[in-house]
Design a protein around this motif. Structure first.
Motif, short mmCIF file in Angstrom:
data_model
loop_
_atom_site.label_atom_id
_atom_site.label_comp_id
_atom_site.label_asym_id
_atom_site.label_seq_id
_atom_site.Cartn_x
_atom_site.Cartn_y
_atom_site.Cartn_z
N LEU A 186 0.83 -1.20 0.00
CA LEU A 186 0.00 0.00 0.00
C LEU A 186 0.86 1.25 0.00
N GLU A 187 1.92 1.22 0.80
CA GLU A 187 2.82 2.38 0.86
C GLU A 187 3.48 2.61 -0.50
N ALA A 188 3.90 1.52 -1.15
CA ALA A 188 4.53 1.65 -2.47
C ALA A 188 3.53 2.19 -3.48
N LEU A 189 2.28 1.71 -3.40
CA LEU A 189 1.25 2.19 -4.32
C LEU A 189 0.96 3.66 -4.10
N GLN A 190 0.90 4.06 -2.82
CA GLN A 190 0.64 5.46 -2.52
C GLN A 190 1.79 6.34 -3.00
N ALA A 191 3.04 5.85 -2.83
CA ALA A 191 4.20 6.61 -3.31
C ALA A 191 4.17 6.73 -4.82
N GLU A 192 3.80 5.62 -5.49
CA GLU A 192 3.73 5.64 -6.95
C GLU A 192 2.64 6.60 -7.42
N THR A 193 1.51 6.58 -6.71
CA THR A 193 0.42 7.48 -7.07
C THR A 193 0.82 8.93 -6.85
N ALA A 194 1.49 9.20 -5.71
CA ALA A 194 1.94 10.56 -5.44
C ALA A 194 2.94 11.03 -6.49
N GLN A 195 3.83 10.11 -6.90
CA GLN A 195 4.81 10.45 -7.93
C GLN A 195 4.11 10.76 -9.24
N SER A 196 3.08 9.97 -9.57
CA SER A 196 2.34 10.21 -10.80
C SER A 196 1.65 11.57 -10.76
N VAL A 197 1.08 11.90 -9.58
CA VAL A 197 0.42 13.19 -9.43
C VAL A 197 1.43 14.32 -9.60
N GLU A 198 2.61 14.16 -8.99
CA GLU A 198 3.65 15.18 -9.12
C GLU A 198 4.11 15.31 -10.56
N GLU A 199 4.25 14.16 -11.24
CA GLU A 199 4.68 14.20 -12.64
C GLU A 199 3.63 14.91 -13.50
N ARG A 200 2.36 14.60 -13.24
CA ARG A 200 1.31 15.26 -14.02
C ARG A 200 1.27 16.75 -13.73
N ALA A 201 1.48 17.10 -12.44
CA ALA A 201 1.49 18.52 -12.09
C ALA A 201 2.67 19.24 -12.75
N ALA A 202 3.84 18.58 -12.76
CA ALA A 202 5.01 19.18 -13.40
C ALA A 202 4.79 19.35 -14.89
N GLN A 203 4.17 18.34 -15.52
CA GLN A 203 3.88 18.43 -16.95
C GLN A 203 2.90 19.56 -17.23
N ALA A 204 1.91 19.70 -16.34
CA ALA A 204 0.94 20.78 -16.51
C ALA A 204 1.62 22.15 -16.37
N ARG A 205 2.55 22.24 -15.41
CA ARG A 205 3.27 23.51 -15.24
C ARG A 205 4.09 23.85 -16.49
N LYS A 206 4.76 22.82 -17.04
CA LYS A 206 5.55 23.05 -18.27
C LYS A 206 4.65 23.52 -19.41
N GLN A 207 3.49 22.86 -19.55
CA GLN A 207 2.59 23.24 -20.63
C GLN A 207 2.08 24.66 -20.43
N ALA A 208 1.80 25.01 -19.16
CA ALA A 208 1.32 26.37 -18.87
C ALA A 208 2.40 27.40 -19.21
N ILE A 209 3.66 27.08 -18.88
CA ILE A 209 4.76 28.01 -19.16
C ILE A 209 4.92 28.20 -20.67
N ILE A 210 4.86 27.08 -21.41
CA ILE A 210 5.00 27.16 -22.87
C ILE A 210 3.85 27.94 -23.47
N GLN A 211 2.63 27.70 -23.00
CA GLN A 211 1.46 28.41 -23.52
C GLN A 211 1.56 29.90 -23.23
N ALA A 212 2.03 30.20 -21.99
CA ALA A 212 2.18 31.61 -21.65
C ALA A 212 3.23 32.28 -22.53
N ALA A 213 4.33 31.56 -22.81
CA ALA A 213 5.36 32.12 -23.68
C ALA A 213 4.82 32.36 -25.09
N ILE A 214 4.04 31.41 -25.59
CA ILE A 214 3.46 31.58 -26.92
C ILE A 214 2.53 32.78 -26.95
N GLU A 215 1.72 32.92 -25.91
CA GLU A 215 0.78 34.04 -25.84
C GLU A 215 1.52 35.37 -25.77
#
Length: 273
Positions: A186-215
């Motif tokens: 369970l701990e490993a699954l929660q860590a993996e889930t948290a990592q996935s959430v962080e990765e998705r959040a980081a990807q979203a931040r990158k996309q937001a930065i790129i979109q802002a630069a384009i704008e």
């Protein structure tokens, strides 16, 4: 403070041979003793104790002496289990069935019966898948309590209780291992889930930065004015205005602010002449 006195069930249990054979119809000597104490079972259901055992139980209960219930078996010489080494496949089923831990061995290895510990219950015979266990009489003509002593009964009772305690301990340890394993997963699954959430959040931040630069680039491009259009001569301004007018007419953009002279088509270069 006086010690607790033995109950009737305690005293009845002490009179039983402790073979734990279940021939009485109960799962061991203690349940049978409790049933007799409660009046739910007669005292003539123990073949290993035989006629002498019935007499002892009847005396304690104050009931008439009855013949052994033939449904429960016959009084006979005590036997011990013997394993045919050539046939034994090491399945451990007999070890699991023995109530006093009188059989030793390991999975897929030949098992051995400890003769001095065997109570002759024959509970190991039925589960053997290769029929390699035989019950061999060892007391000749002696049967019942004549073939079994109180000392042997007490030792068998102690081994029976020890086995029960061991099984409880092993079960608790196994449950603890399983719980720890489940918690780790369970701990490993929660860590993996948290990592996935962080990765998705980081990807979203990158996309937001790129979109802002384009704008920003788009807005900057819209705000850029034509270069070298300030402080030009009226003739050059007229040319610029004419080009913007043509672009507007062609639908390529809005015309820029026109010079007053450009709206009339007058030539700024000759206007003041």
């Amino acid at each position: 403070m006086t010690a607790n006195r033995p109950t009737l069930a305690d005293r009845l249990e002490a009179l039983l041979p402790q073979t734990q054979c279940t021939k009485c119809g109960f799962d061991g000597c203690r349940p049978y003793a409790e049933a007799m104490a409660a009046g739910d079972a007669a005292c003539n259901r123990c073949p290993p104790g035989g006629a002498e055992g019935i007499r002892r139980l009847s005396a304690l209960l104050g009931t008439p002496v009855l013949p052994l219930d033939p449904v429960r078996g016959m009084e006979q010489a005590r036997a011990v289990a013997v394993i045919d080494e050539a046939l034994c496949i090491g399945c451990t089923l007999c070890i699991q069935a023995c109530p006093v831990d009188a059989i030793v061995g390991a999975p897929k290895q030949m098992h051995t019966v400890l003769e001095d510990w065997c109570t002759g219950c024959d509970l190991c015979v039925a589960p053997c898948p290769v029929d390699c266990i035989a019950m061999v009489p060892v007391t000749a003509e002696r049967t019942g309590w004549a073939a079994w002593s109180q000392e042997q009964a007490d030792e068998a009772h102690a081994r029976y209780l020890g086995r029960r305690s061991r099984l409880v301990r092993e079960r608790e340890e196994n449950d603890a291992r399983l719980a720890a394993k489940a918690a780790a997963k369970l701990e490993a699954l929660q860590a993996e889930t948290a990592q996935s959430v962080e990765e998705r959040a980081a990807q979203a931040r990158k996309q937001a930065i790129i979109q802002a630069a384009i704008e920003r680039a788009r807005l900057k491009q819209q705000a850029v004015k034509p270069r070298n259009t300030e402080n030009v001569s009226p003739a050059v301004q007229a040319q610029i205005d004419a080009a913007e007018a043509r672009r507007a007419k062609a639908g390529l953009g809005e015309p820029g602010p026109a010079d007053p002279g450009a709206t009339t088509g007058a030539n700024p270069a000759t206007k003041d002449q």
